[in-house]
Enzyme design. Structure first.
Site, PDB file in Angstrom:
ATOM      1  N   GLY A 100       0.810  -1.221   0.000  1.00  0.00           N
ATOM      2  CA  GLY A 100       0.000   0.000   0.000  1.00  0.00           C
ATOM      3  C   GLY A 100       0.840   1.267   0.000  1.00  0.00           C
ATOM      4  O   GLY A 100       2.056   1.235   0.131  1.00  0.00           O
ATOM      5  N   GLY A 102       2.532   3.608   1.553  1.00  0.00           N
ATOM      6  CA  GLY A 102       3.064   3.807   2.905  1.00  0.00           C
ATOM      7  C   GLY A 102       3.548   5.223   3.124  1.00  0.00           C
ATOM      8  O   GLY A 102       3.699   5.684   4.252  1.00  0.00           O
ATOM      9  N   LYS A 122       4.541  12.425  -2.303  1.00  0.00           N
ATOM     10  CA  LYS A 122       5.355  11.303  -1.835  1.00  0.00           C
ATOM     11  C   LYS A 122       6.250  11.827  -0.710  1.00  0.00           C
ATOM     12  O   LYS A 122       7.033  12.757  -0.923  1.00  0.00           O
ATOM     13  CB  LYS A 122       6.192  10.752  -2.989  1.00  0.00           C
ATOM     14  CG  LYS A 122       7.039   9.549  -2.586  1.00  0.00           C
ATOM     15  CD  LYS A 122       7.583   8.842  -3.810  1.00  0.00           C
ATOM     16  CE  LYS A 122       8.545   7.718  -3.450  1.00  0.00           C
ATOM     17  NZ  LYS A 122       9.081   7.059  -4.639  1.00  0.00           N
ATOM     18  N   ASP A 134       8.463   5.380   8.294  1.00  0.00           N
ATOM     19  CA  ASP A 134       7.993   6.668   8.830  1.00  0.00           C
ATOM     20  C   ASP A 134       7.104   7.483   7.898  1.00  0.00           C
ATOM     21  O   ASP A 134       6.624   8.554   8.269  1.00  0.00           O
ATOM     22  CB  ASP A 134       9.200   7.510   9.250  1.00  0.00           C
ATOM     23  CG  ASP A 134      10.201   7.696   8.105  1.00  0.00           C
ATOM     24  OD1 ASP A 134       9.848   7.378   6.947  1.00  0.00           O
ATOM     25  OD2 ASP A 134      11.326   8.152   8.376  1.00  0.00           O
ATOM     26  N   GLY A 135       6.925   7.017   6.669  1.00  0.00           N
ATOM     27  CA  GLY A 135       6.054   7.763   5.752  1.00  0.00           C
ATOM     28  C   GLY A 135       6.746   8.959   5.111  1.00  0.00           C
ATOM     29  O   GLY A 135       6.110   9.743   4.410  1.00  0.00           O
ATOM     30  N   ARG A 199      -1.494   0.232  -9.564  1.00  0.00           N
ATOM     31  CA  ARG A 199      -0.406  -0.698  -9.873  1.00  0.00           C
ATOM     32  C   ARG A 199      -0.936  -2.116 -10.032  1.00  0.00           C
ATOM     33  O   ARG A 199      -2.084  -2.394  -9.634  1.00  0.00           O
ATOM     34  CB  ARG A 199       0.590  -0.711  -8.692  1.00  0.00           C
ATOM     35  CG  ARG A 199       1.162   0.646  -8.398  1.00  0.00           C
ATOM     36  CD  ARG A 199       1.224   0.883  -6.883  1.00  0.00           C
ATOM     37  NE  ARG A 199       1.560   2.278  -6.605  1.00  0.00           N
ATOM     38  CZ  ARG A 199       2.790   2.738  -6.528  1.00  0.00           C
ATOM     39  NH1 ARG A 199       3.795   1.900  -6.639  1.00  0.00           N
ATOM     40  NH2 ARG A 199       3.024   4.009  -6.332  1.00  0.00           N
ATOM     41  N   ASP A 269       4.345  -4.344  -7.165  1.00  0.00           N
ATOM     42  CA  ASP A 269       3.724  -3.127  -6.625  1.00  0.00           C
ATOM     43  C   ASP A 269       4.344  -1.888  -7.258  1.00  0.00           C
ATOM     44  O   ASP A 269       3.848  -0.781  -7.067  1.00  0.00           O
ATOM     45  CB  ASP A 269       3.873  -3.057  -5.101  1.00  0.00           C
ATOM     46  CG  ASP A 269       5.318  -3.245  -4.652  1.00  0.00           C
ATOM     47  OD1 ASP A 269       5.901  -4.287  -4.993  1.00  0.00           O
ATOM     48  OD2 ASP A 269       5.847  -2.356  -3.967  1.00  0.00           O
ATOM     49  N   ASN A 270       5.420  -2.062  -8.015  1.00  0.00           N
ATOM     50  CA  ASN A 270       6.055  -0.921  -8.674  1.00  0.00           C
ATOM     51  C   ASN A 270       5.802  -0.922 -10.179  1.00  0.00           C
ATOM     52  O   ASN A 270       6.511  -0.259 -10.924  1.00  0.00           O
ATOM     53  CB  ASN A 270       7.558  -0.912  -8.389  1.00  0.00           C
ATOM     54  CG  ASN A 270       7.855  -0.569  -6.935  1.00  0.00           C
ATOM     55  OD1 ASN A 270       7.035   0.040  -6.257  1.00  0.00           O
ATOM     56  ND2 ASN A 270       9.010  -0.967  -6.445  1.00  0.00           N
ATOM     57  N   ASP A 279       7.699   4.928  -9.517  1.00  0.00           N
ATOM     58  CA  ASP A 279       8.509   4.662  -8.326  1.00  0.00           C
ATOM     59  C   ASP A 279      10.000   4.664  -8.631  1.00  0.00           C
ATOM     60  O   ASP A 279      10.644   3.622  -8.760  1.00  0.00           O
ATOM     61  CB  ASP A 279       8.098   3.343  -7.645  1.00  0.00           C
ATOM     62  CG  ASP A 279       6.855   3.529  -6.789  1.00  0.00           C
ATOM     63  OD1 ASP A 279       6.220   4.598  -6.911  1.00  0.00           O
ATOM     64  OD2 ASP A 279       6.522   2.631  -6.010  1.00  0.00           O
TER      65      ASP A 279
HETATM   66  P1  AMP Z   1       9.174   0.522  -2.693  1.00  0.00           P
HETATM   67  O1  AMP Z   1       9.727  -0.844  -3.008  1.00  0.00           O
HETATM   68  O2  AMP Z   1      10.195   1.515  -2.267  1.00  0.00           O
HETATM   69  O3  AMP Z   1       8.349   1.031  -3.806  1.00  0.00           O
HETATM   70  O4  AMP Z   1       8.215   0.378  -1.414  1.00  0.00           O
HETATM   71  C1  AMP Z   1       7.650  -0.797  -0.966  1.00  0.00           C
HETATM   72  C2  AMP Z   1       6.627  -0.515   0.103  1.00  0.00           C
HETATM   73  O5  AMP Z   1       7.225   0.145   1.221  1.00  0.00           O
HETATM   74  C3  AMP Z   1       5.482   0.376  -0.330  1.00  0.00           C
HETATM   75  O6  AMP Z   1       4.330  -0.070   0.311  1.00  0.00           O
HETATM   76  C4  AMP Z   1       5.901   1.737   0.176  1.00  0.00           C
HETATM   77  O7  AMP Z   1       4.807   2.580   0.398  1.00  0.00           O
HETATM   78  C5  AMP Z   1       6.570   1.375   1.484  1.00  0.00           C
HETATM   79  N1  AMP Z   1       7.555   2.374   1.922  1.00  0.00           N
HETATM   80  C6  AMP Z   1       8.754   2.651   1.369  1.00  0.00           C
HETATM   81  N2  AMP Z   1       9.373   3.626   2.068  1.00  0.00           N
HETATM   82  C7  AMP Z   1       8.550   3.979   3.077  1.00  0.00           C
HETATM   83  C8  AMP Z   1       8.615   4.929   4.141  1.00  0.00           C
HETATM   84  N3  AMP Z   1       9.665   5.716   4.321  1.00  0.00           N
HETATM   85  N4  AMP Z   1       7.558   5.007   4.971  1.00  0.00           N
HETATM   86  C9  AMP Z   1       6.489   4.218   4.813  1.00  0.00           C
HETATM   87  N5  AMP Z   1       6.364   3.306   3.853  1.00  0.00           N
HETATM   88  C10 AMP Z   1       7.380   3.180   2.990  1.00  0.00           C
HETATM   89 MG    MG Z   2       6.847   1.339  -4.562  1.00  0.00          MG
END
Ligand code: AMP
Ligand code: MG
Length: 524
Positions: A100, A102, A122, A134-135, A199, A269-270, A279
């Site tokens: 999701g 995040g 973002k 931490d979002g 996605r 998811d990407n 992403d």
């Molecule tokens: P990514 O592979 O970087 O696209 O991210 C994989 C998952 O981790 C997705 O659900 C993102 O929303 C979550 N995510 C990545 N970085 C963070 C962050 N700093 N805080 C919260 N969720 C994150």
């Molecule tokens: Mg991602």
């Protein structure tokens, strides 16, 4: 600043009834309502005028207080209900369950000049999908996303766009190499713009939970808004939809291979359902042509997402998508057919793309042999992909192929170790250039015409890994001039820009093993 708001995703699809911002599994919903975090001291670093223009924001508005507040997360646009999407995904080949948004928050959708655009921050704080993180996002990765999305767009590669890059004024803790050396970095927020941010994983999570009702609603929604050519309904429309996603994904990958872009984290998811590059994390640009290269240190052992493997991974991901929407059709052959033809179609499109890079008129067998031989030669000694193809257009019908390699002329600049151009390596190149010359002599294009055509597909300027790092290093010293300079450079990647020749060079030696240049992680 007046936006023509027209929300659909959060109006037409089921919402999570829980509105607490707590981390949890979210069922029977496509999204959860969330509120962006208020940044302590937002500051605009850079905005894209052309993206602003797409959504009806003029140059004056970009400088306004309103723009700063809305696109840093400080203010919610009236009559909008920001939300985070629920999706799952396969990470490095393994099903990871719910992921999701995040740290992505969809603000709203707007319609401008008959086009729909979703606006998404973002790095604007926690959502129910933040899991253990931490979002937030740091300036380093936000610069990379902002510059690369726009560079890709101007290269003609399907991509999400980036409207703005803002500092939040907050500090964010990151351990760049996951080796226990955490430190504070500047926090930042990017506003991404895309027709939609759906996605493969949005479909997968619903299928995994056997939530057929929401899965049907999401698929119908996606077709209705983003696949307008599909006129059928029910099963037939889902099959058409899948075929179209296959085509769009394939097209995107061929572009990546054309410009030497390595995504780095092609988890399901990407992958955008619209076939857009999405992403921008530990992506990288090929410098030396190398099918085995990946910039992502997290993938160093397996190299699942290496340059040469991107087409195969795309197919694997499409297979996961097929599994996800299978319950809407309950027949395997239509999906199998679409997947079976992927390789054939890919080979055909790839050949066409390579022919265009070489400026060749069609003559399949000869071209295929020439291209295979070229790919072997490019691996003999480290050869810069961008410089090689760009300067290849300098070869003329009357270029004399000599045994010393003088015929290479400007192409010599592409070799990282020119002293290795001897013996078998030199012979292989001489052999190839004799064949290439013979082919172009038989084609009807003049040298000038061929050069023009080749320059339209072989960029002069790409966002080399070290260039992004120079912009980041300067930005960390509060100097944002390189961000602006590179942004403007990359708006015209196919043009000769005399004043910018300094960016048309091989990777400098210092960048060979530097973090951020050759080594990137998912820490962002
Ligand atoms: P990514 O592979 O970087 O696209 O991210 C994989 C998952 O981790 C997705 O659900 C993102 O929303 C979550 N995510 C990545 N970085 C963070 C962050 N700093 N805080 C919260 N969720 C994150
Ligand atoms: Mg991602």
């Amino acid at each position: 600043m007046i936006l023509n708001l027209k929300d659909t995703f959060n109006k037409e699809l089921p919402a999570d009834r829980n509105t607490d911002n707590t981390r949890r599994q979210v069922f029977d919903s496509a999204f959860s309502y969330v509120t962006p975090r208020i940044p302590s001291a937002p500051k605009l670093v850079h905005a894209s005028r052309s993206v602003a223009n797409l959504i009806g924001i003029g140059p004056k508005d970009i400088q306004s207080e309103e723009f700063l507040k809305v696109f840093s997360g400080a203010k919610i646009i009236e009559n909008t209900d920001p939300y985070a999407m629920c999706y799952g995904g396969h990470q490095f080949g393994n099903w990871a369950g719910q992921l999701g948004d995040g740290r992505a928050i969809n603000l709203t959708e707007v319609i401008h000049k008959n086009h729909r655009w979703a606006l998404q921050l973002k790095g604007a704080g926690e959502t129910p999908y933040s899991r253990t993180a931490d979002g937030l996002a740091v300036l380093r990765s936000s610069i990379r996303e902002h510059l690369c999305s726009e560079a890709m767009f101007h290269l003609g590669v399907p991509t999400t766009r980036s409207l703005s890059l803002m500092l939040t004024g907050d500090q964010v803790m990151r351990d760049i190499l996951y080796n226990g050396n955490a430190d504070y970095e500047k926090g930042a927020v990017v506003c991404r713009v895309s027709p939609s941010f759906i996605r493969f994983g949005n479909f997968q999570i619903l299928a995994a939970r056997k939530d057929l009702k929401t899965l049907t609603a999401l698929t119908d929604y996606t077709i209705r808004h983003f696949f307008p050519t599909i006129k059928s309904t029910g099963k037939e429309s889902y099959i058409e939809f899948f075929n179209e996603v296959v085509n769009r994904t394939l097209k995107m990958i061929v572009h990546w291979q054309r410009v030497g872009f390595v995504h780095g984290v092609m988890n399901t998811d990407n992958l955008s359902i619209l076939g857009l590059t999405i992403d921008y994390g530990p992506y990288g640009w090929l410098e030396g042509y190398d099918l085995d290269w990946t910039p992502n240190t997290t993938d160093r052992e397996q190299k699942r997402y290496r340059f040469g493997n991107q087409p195969r991974v795309a197919l694997w991901n499409l297979m996961q998508l097929a599994n996800a929407i299978y319950p809407l059709v309950n027949e395997a052959p239509p999906f199998q057919n679409a997947l079976d033809h992927f390789q054939e179609k890919y080979d055909e499109k790839y050949l066409e793309m390579m022919e265009s890079k070489l400026g060749l008129e069609k003559r399949e067998n000869i071209n295929q042999i020439l291209i295979n031989q070229l790919q072997e030669n490019l691996l003999l000694t480290e050869t810069d992909m961008t410089i090689f193809f760009r300067n290849l257009a300098d070869i003329k019908k009357d270029t004399k192929i000599d045994s010393e390699g003088n015929f290479l002329g400007s192409i010599k600049e592409a070799f990282y170790q020119p002293e290795e151009l001897k013996g078998k390596t030199m012979e292989a190149w001489i052999d190839w250039f004799i064949n290439y010359k013979e082919k172009i002599c038989n084609d009807s294009l003049s040298d000038g015409e061929r050069k023009v055509k080749m320059n339209e597909v072989n960029p002069k300027y790409v966002l080399r890994n070290y260039m992004a790092q120079l912009a980041i290093d300067a930005a960390n010293r509060n100097n944002y001039s390189i961000v602006k300079e590179l942004f403007e450079l990359l708006e015209n990647p196919y043009e000769e820009q005399i004043e910018n020749e300094k960016w048309f060079v091989k990777r400098p030696e210092w960048a060979k093993h530097k973090i951020g240049c050759s080594m990137l992680s998912c820490s962002s």
